[in-house]
Design a protein around this motif. Structure first.
Motif, PDB file in Angstrom:
ATOM      1  N   GLU A   3       0.820  -1.217   0.000  1.00 60.99           N
ATOM      2  CA  GLU A   3       0.000   0.000   0.000  1.00 60.99           C
ATOM      3  C   GLU A   3       0.847   1.257   0.000  1.00 60.99           C
ATOM      4  O   GLU A   3       0.413   2.300  -0.489  1.00 60.99           O
ATOM      5  N   VAL A   4       2.029   1.180   0.575  1.00 58.82           N
ATOM      6  CA  VAL A   4       2.959   2.311   0.594  1.00 58.82           C
ATOM      7  C   VAL A   4       4.310   1.802   0.099  1.00 58.82           C
ATOM      8  O   VAL A   4       4.872   0.881   0.689  1.00 58.82           O
ATOM      9  N   GLU A   5       4.808   2.381  -0.966  1.00 59.15           N
ATOM     10  CA  GLU A   5       6.074   1.948  -1.560  1.00 59.15           C
ATOM     11  C   GLU A   5       7.145   2.999  -1.344  1.00 59.15           C
ATOM     12  O   GLU A   5       6.881   4.203  -1.488  1.00 59.15           O
ATOM     13  N   GLN A   6       8.333   2.529  -1.040  1.00 59.30           N
ATOM     14  CA  GLN A   6       9.424   3.454  -0.741  1.00 59.30           C
ATOM     15  C   GLN A   6      10.725   2.836  -1.194  1.00 59.30           C
ATOM     16  O   GLN A   6      10.958   1.629  -0.977  1.00 59.30           O
ATOM     17  N   ASP A   7      11.584   3.610  -1.821  1.00 55.40           N
ATOM     18  CA  ASP A   7      12.897   3.121  -2.240  1.00 55.40           C
ATOM     19  C   ASP A   7      13.753   2.913  -0.987  1.00 55.40           C
ATOM     20  O   ASP A   7      13.942   3.849  -0.222  1.00 55.40           O
ATOM     21  N   PRO A   8      14.278   1.703  -0.778  1.00 56.59           N
ATOM     22  CA  PRO A   8      15.010   1.434   0.462  1.00 56.59           C
ATOM     23  C   PRO A   8      16.390   2.072   0.557  1.00 56.59           C
ATOM     24  O   PRO A   8      16.985   2.110   1.630  1.00 56.59           O
ATOM     25  N   GLY A   9      16.890   2.599  -0.598  1.00 56.74           N
ATOM     26  CA  GLY A   9      18.222   3.178  -0.583  1.00 56.74           C
ATOM     27  C   GLY A   9      19.278   2.078  -0.507  1.00 56.74           C
ATOM     28  O   GLY A   9      19.077   0.993  -1.044  1.00 56.74           O
ATOM     29  N   PRO A  10      20.427   2.293   0.121  1.00 55.56           N
ATOM     30  CA  PRO A  10      20.732   3.471   0.918  1.00 55.56           C
ATOM     31  C   PRO A  10      21.045   4.706   0.076  1.00 55.56           C
ATOM     32  O   PRO A  10      21.411   4.600  -1.077  1.00 55.56           O
ATOM     33  N   LEU A  11      20.874   5.858   0.703  1.00 52.18           N
ATOM     34  CA  LEU A  11      21.138   7.130   0.079  1.00 52.18           C
ATOM     35  C   LEU A  11      22.263   7.798   0.857  1.00 52.18           C
ATOM     36  O   LEU A  11      22.168   7.949   2.071  1.00 52.18           O
ATOM     37  N   SER A  12      23.313   8.168   0.153  1.00 52.07           N
ATOM     38  CA  SER A  12      24.467   8.775   0.791  1.00 52.07           C
ATOM     39  C   SER A  12      24.691  10.166   0.198  1.00 52.07           C
ATOM     40  O   SER A  12      24.785  10.302  -1.029  1.00 52.07           O
ATOM     41  N   VAL A  13      24.754  11.195   1.070  1.00 49.77           N
ATOM     42  CA  VAL A  13      24.906  12.574   0.598  1.00 49.77           C
ATOM     43  C   VAL A  13      25.966  13.279   1.430  1.00 49.77           C
ATOM     44  O   VAL A  13      26.220  12.893   2.583  1.00 49.77           O
ATOM     45  N   PRO A  14      26.594  14.317   0.895  1.00 48.63           N
ATOM     46  CA  PRO A  14      27.538  15.100   1.697  1.00 48.63           C
ATOM     47  C   PRO A  14      26.800  16.051   2.622  1.00 48.63           C
ATOM     48  O   PRO A  14      25.672  16.482   2.333  1.00 48.63           O
ATOM     49  N   GLU A  15      27.434  16.382   3.726  1.00 45.66           N
ATOM     50  CA  GLU A  15      26.858  17.329   4.674  1.00 45.66           C
ATOM     51  C   GLU A  15      26.505  18.637   3.971  1.00 45.66           C
ATOM     52  O   GLU A  15      27.272  19.131   3.143  1.00 45.66           O
TER      53      GLU A  15
END
Lengths: 112, 112
Positions: A3-15
């Motif tokens: 019912e709710v879909e979400q990309d699990p990542g992981p997502l890595s970003v710089p500060e």
């Protein structure tokens, strides 16, 4: 289909980066949407709670709901290493009490 | 005051053993929820109590799972004859009526 879909990542970003986290949902009857943050080995904590379409802002966090496309977003401005966590989108399935349906969660890492 | 507490924090059980997981909600919170969170997944609803009444147990995966809240405060989730697929983090949450749910840290159950 969940019912709710979400990309699990992981997502890595710089500060300092702007982070965009997204979910889609399938049931047009859903009216309320929430974003939870979950640190490792902790329980989820409520970040944002929205009802209608549009934007809701709270400090560095902005929640956006587009009911026409069934799309939910969370934006984090000026991301900090302390924002590193799993972010869960969620919706209560019915009124009266909040039997919450969660997405898979997106794991975010903010690198100093 | 104190938040939601859960005990034990970690539990290792041999397949076939019975386990009991305890939840101490925030004092005065009427509603209590149990969720199951598998590795890499979002929490999944198990059951809901309003005071001592179990109003929804639709999420309990089998009749091996049993929850109670006899005096409307502390709750116990019992799993009989544990199986490997029961390995997960079990989260408890409490709330005032239909307001924000406050989660405990969870009990990590590993079934060998």
């Amino acid at each position: 289909q969940k019912e709710v879909e979400q990309d699990p990542g992981p997502l890595s970003v710089p500060e300092g980066a702007i982070v965009s986290l997204n979910c889609t949902y399938s049931n047009s009857a859903f009216q309320y949407f929430m974003w939870y943050r979950q640190y490792s080995r902790k329980g989820p904590e409520l970040l944002m709670y929205t009802y209608s379409s549009g934007n809701k802002e709270d400090g560095r966090f902005t929640a956006q709901v587009d009911k026409s496309s069934k799309y939910i977003s969370l934006f984090i401005r000026d991301s900090q290493p302390s924002d590193s966590a799993t972010y869960l989108c969620a919706t209560p399935q019915r009124g009266g009490y909040q039997k919450v349906t969660f997405g898979t969660g997106t794991k975010l890492q903010v690198i100093p | 005051g104190a938040g939601v507490s859960q005990s034990p924090r970690y539990k290792v059980a041999k397949r076939g053993q019975d386990v009991a997981l305890r939840c101490d909600p925030i004092s005065g919170h009427v509603s209590l929820f149990w969720y199951q969170q598998a590795l890499g997944q979002g929490p999944e609803f198990l059951t809901y109590f309003q005071n001592e009444a179990q109003l929804d147990k639709s999420g309990l995966p089998s009749d091996r799972f049993f929850a109670e809240r006899p005096e409307g405060s502390v709750s116990t989730l019992k799993i009989q004859r544990t199986q490997q697929e029961d390995s997960a983090v079990y989260l408890c949450a409490s709330s005032l009526a239909s307001n924000e749910q406050f989660f405990g840290p969870g009990t990590r159950l590993t079934v060998l």
